[in-house]
Design a protein around this motif. Structure first.
Motif, short mmCIF file in Angstrom:
data_model
loop_
_atom_site.label_atom_id
_atom_site.label_comp_id
_atom_site.label_asym_id
_atom_site.label_seq_id
_atom_site.Cartn_x
_atom_site.Cartn_y
_atom_site.Cartn_z
N GLU A 141 -9.08 -22.55 -68.25
CA GLU A 141 -7.90 -22.16 -67.47
C GLU A 141 -7.58 -23.16 -66.35
O GLU A 141 -6.41 -23.32 -65.98
CB GLU A 141 -8.10 -20.77 -66.86
CG GLU A 141 -8.09 -19.63 -67.87
CD GLU A 141 -9.49 -19.32 -68.41
OE1 GLU A 141 -9.68 -18.25 -68.99
OE2 GLU A 141 -10.40 -20.18 -68.24
N ASP A 167 5.82 -20.72 -75.38
CA ASP A 167 4.62 -20.13 -74.76
C ASP A 167 3.90 -19.29 -75.81
O ASP A 167 4.18 -18.11 -75.99
CB ASP A 167 5.02 -19.29 -73.56
CG ASP A 167 3.82 -18.92 -72.70
OD1 ASP A 167 2.68 -19.09 -73.19
OD2 ASP A 167 4.02 -18.44 -71.57
N ASP A 168 2.96 -19.91 -76.50
CA ASP A 168 2.30 -19.28 -77.64
C ASP A 168 1.12 -18.40 -77.18
O ASP A 168 0.19 -18.91 -76.54
CB ASP A 168 1.79 -20.36 -78.59
CG ASP A 168 1.26 -19.79 -79.88
OD1 ASP A 168 0.12 -19.30 -79.87
OD2 ASP A 168 1.98 -19.84 -80.88
N PRO A 169 1.14 -17.10 -77.50
CA PRO A 169 0.03 -16.22 -77.10
C PRO A 169 -1.30 -16.67 -77.69
O PRO A 169 -2.34 -16.54 -77.05
CB PRO A 169 0.45 -14.85 -77.66
CG PRO A 169 1.93 -14.94 -77.82
CD PRO A 169 2.21 -16.36 -78.18
N VAL A 227 -7.27 -20.97 -74.81
CA VAL A 227 -7.62 -21.50 -73.49
C VAL A 227 -8.65 -20.59 -72.82
O VAL A 227 -9.63 -21.05 -72.23
CB VAL A 227 -6.35 -21.63 -72.62
CG1 VAL A 227 -6.73 -22.02 -71.19
CG2 VAL A 227 -5.41 -22.67 -73.21
N ARG A 228 -8.44 -19.28 -72.93
CA ARG A 228 -9.39 -18.34 -72.33
C ARG A 228 -10.74 -18.39 -73.05
O ARG A 228 -11.79 -18.37 -72.41
CB ARG A 228 -8.83 -16.91 -72.40
CG ARG A 228 -7.67 -16.65 -71.45
CD ARG A 228 -7.39 -15.17 -71.33
NE ARG A 228 -7.01 -14.60 -72.62
CZ ARG A 228 -5.77 -14.51 -73.06
NH1 ARG A 228 -4.77 -14.97 -72.31
NH2 ARG A 228 -5.50 -13.98 -74.23
N ARG A 255 -2.78 -19.33 -75.51
CA ARG A 255 -3.37 -18.77 -74.30
C ARG A 255 -4.74 -18.17 -74.59
O ARG A 255 -5.68 -18.28 -73.79
CB ARG A 255 -2.45 -17.70 -73.71
CG ARG A 255 -1.20 -18.27 -73.06
CD ARG A 255 -0.46 -17.25 -72.23
NE ARG A 255 0.66 -17.88 -71.55
CZ ARG A 255 0.57 -18.53 -70.41
NH1 ARG A 255 -0.61 -18.63 -69.81
NH2 ARG A 255 1.64 -19.07 -69.85
N SER A 298 -2.73 -26.17 -68.93
CA SER A 298 -1.58 -25.44 -68.39
C SER A 298 -0.50 -25.32 -69.44
O SER A 298 -0.20 -26.29 -70.15
CB SER A 298 -1.02 -26.14 -67.15
OG SER A 298 -1.99 -26.19 -66.12
N LEU A 299 0.10 -24.13 -69.53
CA LEU A 299 1.21 -23.89 -70.45
C LEU A 299 2.47 -23.71 -69.61
O LEU A 299 2.59 -22.73 -68.85
CB LEU A 299 0.95 -22.64 -71.30
CG LEU A 299 0.03 -22.80 -72.51
CD1 LEU A 299 -1.37 -23.22 -72.10
CD2 LEU A 299 -0.05 -21.48 -73.29
#
Length: 234
Positions: free
Chosen positions: A113, A99-101, A107-108, A104, A117-118
Motif C-alpha cells: 500500500e 480503478d480495478d478492484p 496490492v493489499r 487493489r 498507488s492507483l
C-alpha cells in the motif's frame, strides 16, 4: 470474398494479423502500425521529473484480469524488501486508468500500500506527462497466445515517450517484445529472478537516461504513413 479478391492491396496493423490474413487470403499483406503522434511527445517533452531519490514505475491504461498480469512485479518488489534490498521503500509504482478492484486486492495481498498507488482515470495530457516523467514505463504483455498480433495503442505511446520500458509477459518472442527490442526501448522479462535483478540494478544506479530516438521514431504515425505510401506506390 469479392472485396478482398479485387482489392489493390491489403493492409493491417501488426505482423501477427498480417500472417493470419495472408494465410486466409493467399495474398501478400502490408503492415502499417498504429504508431504514436509526434505532436503528443513534443507537447510533454518538458514534463516535471520527480527528483526524490525514488524509482518511479508508471503504468497507464486498463488492466485485464488473467490477461495482463502485474503480479510478477509485486512479487519481485516484496522479495527485494524481504531481503533488505529496499529498506526505504524507494520503488514506487503508479497506475493511471480504470480503478480495478482486483488490482487493489493484489496490492493489499502483497502489503504494498505504501509503494503502489492507483490514481484512476486522468486527462490524456496528464497521462502523457506521467509517462514522460517516469523512470520506467511498465508494459504488461498479453498472456494469451491467441492474442498474438493484438497490439495496444499504449505500446506505441510508450515507444514515443522515450523512457525505458519494462515489459512483463510469459514469453520473449511476442510481437510486442520484438518491437520494444527493435526500437531499443526496453526489456521483456518473464521470470521473477530477472525482474528482481532488473529492479536491483535500477536501485543501485542513477535515473535511467532517455532511450535513443532514431529507432523509436520508426513508429511515429507520420513515419508509418510514409512507409505505407511508399509501399502502395511500388
Amino acid at each position: 470474398s469479392w472485396l478482398v479478391k479485387y482489392a489493390a492491396a491489403l493492409v493491417t496493423v501488426s505482423r501477427g494479423l498480417r500472417d493470419r490474413l495472408s494465410e486466409h487470403t493467399g495474398r501478400d499483406v502490408l503492415i502499417s502500425y498504429n504508431g504514436f503522434f509526434e505532436a503528443d511527445r513534443i507537447a510533454v517533452s518538458n514534463g516535471q521529473v520527480k527528483k526524490d531519490g525514488k524509482l518511479h514505475i508508471v503504468y497507464t491504461g486498463r488492466l485485464y484480469p488473467s490477461r495482463r498480469d502485474p503480479e510478477p512485479l509485486f512479487r519481485a518488489i516484496r522479495s527485494l524488501r524481504s531481503k533488505g534490498h529496499d529498506p526505504k521503500n524507494r520503488i514506487i509504482v503508479d497506475f493511471y486508468g480504470f480503478d480495478d478492484p482486483g488490482l487493489r486486492g493484489l496490492v493489499r495481498a502483497y502489503e504494498l500500500e505504501k509503494s503502489v498507488s492507483l490514481h484512476g482515470f486522468v486527462p490524456y495530457s496528464q497521462s502523457m506527462a506521467m509517462q514522460h516523467a517516469a523512470d520506467v514505463l511498465l508494459f504488461l504483455d498479453w498472456t494469451e497466445v491467441q492474442a498474438e498480433g493484438v497490439l495496444t495503442g499504449k505500446l506505441f505511446e510508450y515507444l514515443g515517450a522515450g523512457r525505458p520500458i519494462l515489459s512483463l509477459g510469459q514469453r520473449k518472442d511476442s510481437e510486442a517484445a520484438h518491437l520494444i527490442a527493435e526500437a531499443g526501448c526496453g526489456v521483456t522479462l518473464i521470470t521473477d529472478e530477472e525482474i528482481e535483478n532488473f529492479l536491483l540494478h535500477l536501485l543501485s544506479s542513477d535515473r535511467p537516461s532517455f532511450v535513443g530516438s532514431a529507432a523509436r521514431d520508426l513508429f511515429s504515425r507520420e513515419r508509418q504513413a510514409r512507409l505505407l505510401l511508399e509501399a502502395l506506390r511500388e
